[in-house]
Design a protein around this motif. Structure first.
Motif, PDB file in Angstrom:
ATOM      1  N   ALA A  51       0.815  -0.955   0.052  1.00  0.00           N
ATOM      2  CA  ALA A  51      -0.014   0.112   0.019  1.00  0.00           C
ATOM      3  C   ALA A  51       0.782   1.239   0.077  1.00  0.00           C
ATOM      4  O   ALA A  51       1.799   1.294   0.810  1.00  0.00           O
ATOM      5  N   ILE A  52       0.409   2.355  -0.718  1.00  0.00           N
ATOM      6  CA  ILE A  52       0.824   3.839  -0.745  1.00  0.00           C
ATOM      7  C   ILE A  52       0.090   4.589   0.179  1.00  0.00           C
ATOM      8  O   ILE A  52      -1.155   4.621  -0.327  1.00  0.00           O
ATOM      9  N   GLU A  53       0.601   5.264   0.811  1.00  0.00           N
ATOM     10  CA  GLU A  53      -0.197   6.433   1.670  1.00  0.00           C
ATOM     11  C   GLU A  53      -0.458   7.883   0.613  1.00  0.00           C
ATOM     12  O   GLU A  53       0.632   8.139   0.353  1.00  0.00           O
ATOM     13  N   VAL A  54      -1.491   7.841   0.004  1.00  0.00           N
ATOM     14  CA  VAL A  54      -1.549   9.038  -0.896  1.00  0.00           C
ATOM     15  C   VAL A  54      -2.565  10.278  -0.101  1.00  0.00           C
ATOM     16  O   VAL A  54      -3.722  10.563  -0.223  1.00  0.00           O
ATOM     17  N   GLN A  55      -1.985  10.681   1.385  1.00  0.00           N
ATOM     18  CA  GLN A  55      -2.595  11.830   1.860  1.00  0.00           C
ATOM     19  C   GLN A  55      -3.979  11.431   2.346  1.00  0.00           C
ATOM     20  O   GLN A  55      -4.754  12.350   2.536  1.00  0.00           O
ATOM     21  N   VAL A  65      -3.790  16.266  -7.768  1.00  0.00           N
ATOM     22  CA  VAL A  65      -2.836  15.330  -8.197  1.00  0.00           C
ATOM     23  C   VAL A  65      -1.451  15.325  -7.418  1.00  0.00           C
ATOM     24  O   VAL A  65      -0.829  16.052  -6.856  1.00  0.00           O
ATOM     25  N   PHE A  66      -1.110  13.888  -7.194  1.00  0.00           N
ATOM     26  CA  PHE A  66       0.226  13.695  -6.687  1.00  0.00           C
ATOM     27  C   PHE A  66       1.210  12.878  -7.456  1.00  0.00           C
ATOM     28  O   PHE A  66       0.673  12.195  -8.380  1.00  0.00           O
ATOM     29  N   GLN A  67       2.303  13.292  -7.500  1.00  0.00           N
ATOM     30  CA  GLN A  67       3.528  12.405  -8.254  1.00  0.00           C
ATOM     31  C   GLN A  67       4.623  11.987  -7.408  1.00  0.00           C
ATOM     32  O   GLN A  67       4.698  12.485  -6.224  1.00  0.00           O
ATOM     33  N   TRP A  68       5.026  10.896  -7.899  1.00  0.00           N
ATOM     34  CA  TRP A  68       6.474  10.414  -7.023  1.00  0.00           C
ATOM     35  C   TRP A  68       7.343   9.579  -7.954  1.00  0.00           C
ATOM     36  O   TRP A  68       6.924   9.161  -9.067  1.00  0.00           O
ATOM     37  N   GLY A  69       8.507   9.446  -7.550  1.00  0.00           N
ATOM     38  CA  GLY A  69       9.364   8.762  -8.491  1.00  0.00           C
ATOM     39  C   GLY A  69      10.505  10.019  -8.891  1.00  0.00           C
ATOM     40  O   GLY A  69       9.768  10.992  -9.460  1.00  0.00           O
ATOM     41  N   LYS A  88       2.453  16.486  -3.837  1.00  0.00           N
ATOM     42  CA  LYS A  88       1.274  17.198  -4.311  1.00  0.00           C
ATOM     43  C   LYS A  88       1.739  18.203  -5.436  1.00  0.00           C
ATOM     44  O   LYS A  88       2.952  18.641  -5.175  1.00  0.00           O
ATOM     45  N   VAL A  89       1.247  17.992  -6.595  1.00  0.00           N
ATOM     46  CA  VAL A  89       1.671  18.430  -7.690  1.00  0.00           C
ATOM     47  C   VAL A  89       1.232  20.045  -7.777  1.00  0.00           C
ATOM     48  O   VAL A  89      -0.027  20.349  -7.747  1.00  0.00           O
TER      49      VAL A  89
END
Length: 294
Positions: free
Chosen positions: A153-157, A180-184, A211-212
């Protein structure tokens, strides 16, 4: 409103299509990503051996050398390259047939996005999971191992996610509230090279969902990703893009856009964008009647 970011259009290493409710596949097959039981390239469409009921396929997508299918019941089937555990099956052996991801049984899947060597999974209850390589933080778990062979699982706020996308070494998620969220860190190297002396926004270098910024006045309904670019489609039919513009895929004069930039309406003959698809280094948009979200 609809959008798509399936990686089968992003690169020639995987080609899987749903044709008139029959599952057919052809193209490069070096890792068994066509699910035919061998690793020979296929020049003409071949019908896939039955692994689920006819007509039950909901989504099909492909990554650098792996493929994934989501059924209408929310089951996830995977095959192909698995050296980093991107199939989420608990091991790192390549798989030549579409195989059920048993670790997700009882957890219906809504969408799957295949990156180059990782996989992002969205459940029907809005939770995001990831597996595969984490060398660039693309799994969204900053303190995790360099690879993960079982979806985690990834925690997205703590927000419900409605859309996901995966690029070469980065991933995105859009939430029910339109964020919109981004990672990597996949976009960071080209950003530093093409924007010398400029401080890059945090979301371009984050190894966990960030957060973008630059989308504060819009409500995203879906996200897309290519090799080195990202995009967001809003409920108002506006398309925002950022990242690499090496091939002109972002309709800008800049070589790299560190922050989201709206593609002006005149580019679409002043029509609203109804659907978008992302390729490896290109974008395709369809204009027309909008399907507004409830």
């Amino acid at each position: 409103m609809a959008c798509s970011a399936s990686m089968e259009s992003l690169q020639p290493r995987t080609a899987v299509e749903e044709i008139t409710r029959c599952r057919s596949q052809y193209g490069a097959n070096s890792y068994g990503q066509l699910g035919l039981g061998h690793k020979e390239d296929v020049l003409l469409p071949q019908q896939l051996s039955e692994f689920c009921k006819p007509g039950c396929v909901k989504r099909i997508t492909g990554g650098g050398g792996h493929s994934a299918i989501v059924t209408d019941q929310g089951s996830l089937f995977v095959c192909g390259l698995n050296k980093d555990g991107q199939l989420g099956l608990g091991h790192t052996e390549d798989v030549l047939y579409f195989t059920l991801c048993k670790s997700l049984l009882g957890c219906p899947i809504q969408q799957v996005a295949c990156g180059w060597d990782f996989t992002i999974i969205l459940t029907k209850n809005g939770q995001v999971l990831s597996c595969g390589s984490n060398s660039f933080g693309q799994l969204g778990v900053p303190h995790g191992p360099r690879r993960c062979v079982v979806p985690q699982a990834i925690e997205v706020q703590r927000e419900k996610v409605v859309s996901i996308a995966a690029g070469l070494r980065h991933a995105l998620a859009a939430t029910a509230s339109g964020l919109v969220f981004q990672w990597g860190t996949g976009l960071a190297s080209s950003g530093r090279r093409l924007c010398p002396g400029q401080t890059l926004p945090l979301f371009l270098t984050a190894k966990e969902p960030s957060k973008v910024t630059g989308l504060e006045n819009s409500q995203a309904v879906c996200v897309l990703a290519g090799s080195g670019h990202s995009a967001s489609l809003t409920d108002a039919g506006e398309l925002y893009v950022w990242g690499s513009n090496k091939q002109g895929q972002l309709a800008s004069r800049a070589a790299f856009l560190p922050l989201p930039q709206k593609i002006e309406a005149h580019r679409f003959q002043n029509e609203k964008v109804a659907a978008v698809w992302s390729g490896w280094t290109h974008l395709v948009a369809q204009t027309g009647l909008l399907w507004l979200r409830a």
